[in-house]
Design an enzyme around this catalytic site. Structure first.
Site, short mmCIF file in Angstrom:
data_model
loop_
_atom_site.label_atom_id
_atom_site.label_comp_id
_atom_site.label_asym_id
_atom_site.label_seq_id
_atom_site.Cartn_x
_atom_site.Cartn_y
_atom_site.Cartn_z
N PRO A 79 0.82 -1.22 0.00
CA PRO A 79 0.00 0.00 0.00
C PRO A 79 0.85 1.26 0.00
O PRO A 79 1.82 1.37 0.76
CB PRO A 79 -0.81 -0.13 1.29
CG PRO A 79 -0.91 -1.61 1.51
CD PRO A 79 0.39 -2.18 1.02
N CYS A 80 0.49 2.20 -0.87
CA CYS A 80 1.35 3.36 -1.12
C CYS A 80 1.07 4.54 -0.19
O CYS A 80 1.83 5.50 -0.18
CB CYS A 80 1.18 3.81 -2.56
SG CYS A 80 -0.50 4.33 -2.97
#
Length: 416
Positions: free
Chosen positions: A118-119
């Site tokens: 997840p960024c």
């Protein structure tokens, strides 16, 4: 040449995976923590199984609402449906995930690992707001589970995608994180190539800069340059928003109309409507407050004159927000004659940054329009709500680009 086996981590809705769904690769399984995204992945696996067994008519019936998801999946081999693991990777669950993949592999080797953690932890958007939580933000170090997979399965390559902000992100001690990541990957026996790539140079109809990391076992470093060279060979101009939307129906805010309107261009046929007879789905727009629709008109009119209208330049009667000195770009229209600006998951909260360029329609873009700008074909269906669909689309790797990644990888592997 045998199919290259792929493990898909932090899968999201499967945008990166989609590029590897061809005769050169076999997807062993997916790991994803979001339940709705897992339902999307499962449905996509079902789509490809039905396609290979000449049963796409059942999928079309599902898209048209004639049969339920449950009835559709009952037609599919259960082993296909078990490819997706809805689980959050951590120290407690890692052995469970490994055991599942070991059984799926049955002793065969893994050729590649793909995915990107997840960024949100690395994104420059909201970085100041998240600073107070940084010391306890476990998302920062999810890449270490990726490394655990490399240690266990020793693949020939991996592809790791993330936001551009990863290059400037600083760890809790104030030092840059990316060099530490490189060192940890190196300690696991892998060399990396790291590039920032703008996907609109590869046919994706939006400006989208992302970090693309390609890794190989130490001693195979020449393959890194080969991969990026093969990728560069596939550059192509991006279509405009106007072209991407050209065969979609004209609707107003809050409406849904799943019926094509107009002939597809060659770009649309190649990227969105490649399978004959696929019904249009999820072409649904949000309902909007009347004041927002008034603002939308002002923003589109300014855009047609080449301007991005700031909030403090709106007529005073439309400035109801108490903050008039910050977040001034909270409303933004798309340009019909250019690729879109970056589609992000915030579109799930409101559509103010993605106002349709046609002032007569006066609305934010639909789920299907967002999916097209993100490079998803029209046969891709996103579970399980409009909000969840927008989240999945905004977080995805555009399939138009991921297909080029997969082709570049295959070309490099053939030369080994």
């Amino acid at each position: 040449m045998k199919k290259q086996t792929i493990i898909d981590l932090f899968s999201g809705a499967g945008g990166l995976t989609e590029g590897f769904r061809n005769d050169n690769y076999e997807i062993i399984g997916h790991v994803e923590m979001n339940h709705s995204a897992c339902e999307t992945l499962q449905l996509r696996d079902a789509f490809y199984w039905l396609k290979s067994h000449d049963k796409l008519d059942k999928y079309f019936k599902f898209l048209e609402g004639d049969i339920s998801r449950k009835d559709l999946l009952s037609c599919v081999d259960d082993r296909i449906l078990r490819k997706t693991m809805n689980i959050t990777m951590n120290q407690t669950t890692l052995d469970q995930v490994f055991d599942s993949f070991d059984k799926k592999l049955g002793g065969i080797s893994v050729d590649g690992v793909i995915g990107g953690p997840p960024c949100q932890a690395y994104s420059t958007i909201g970085r100041a707001r998240n600073a107070s939580k940084k010391a306890s933000d476990e998302r920062i170090y999810l890449y270490r589970y990726y490394i655990e997979f490399l240690k266990r399965y020793r693949p020939k390559f991996f592809v790791f995608e993330n936001v551009k902000g990863l290059k400037s992100f600083r760890d809790v001690d104030g030092t840059p994180l990316l060099p530490k990541m490189e060192m940890e990957f190196s300690q696991a026996g892998y060399s990396l190539g790291i590039r920032i790539i703008n996907m609109n140079e590869f046919g994706v109809p939006q400006t989208r800069e992302r970090v693309i990391i390609f890794g190989v076992p130490q001693g195979s470093e020449k393959e890194i340059d080969g991969f990026y060279d093969q990728l560069q060979n596939q550059r192509e101009a991006a279509a405009t928003v106007g072209e991407v939307f050209s065969d979609l129906p004209k609707i107003k805010a809050g409406q849904q109309l799943n019926k094509y309107d107009g002939m597809p261009t060659q770009f649309i046929r190649e990227n969105y409507r490649g399978i004959k007879g696929v019904p249009l789905t999820q072409n649904i727009s949000r309902p909007n407050r009347l004041i927002d629709l008034e603002i939308y008109k002002q923003v589109v009119l300014a855009k047609q004159q080449g301007k991005n209208l700031k909030y403090d330049n709106l007529p005073k009667k439309l400035q109801l927000h108490k903050h008039t000195t910050i977040f001034l770009d909270r409303f933004k229209a798309l340009s019909a004659d250019k690729p879109a600006h970056t589609i992000v998951a915030h579109i799930a909260k409101d559509g103010h940054h993605y106002i349709h360029p046609d002032i007569k329609q006066n609305r934010s873009i639909t789920v299907r329009e967002a999916a097209r700008l993100q490079g998803f074909p029209d046969d891709y269906f996103f579970e399980s709500s409009r909000t969840q669909a927008f989240v999945q689309i905004g977080n995805a790797v555009p399939p138009i680009f991921s297909k080029k990644i997969a082709k570049a990888v295959f070309c490099v592997l053939q030369c080994v």
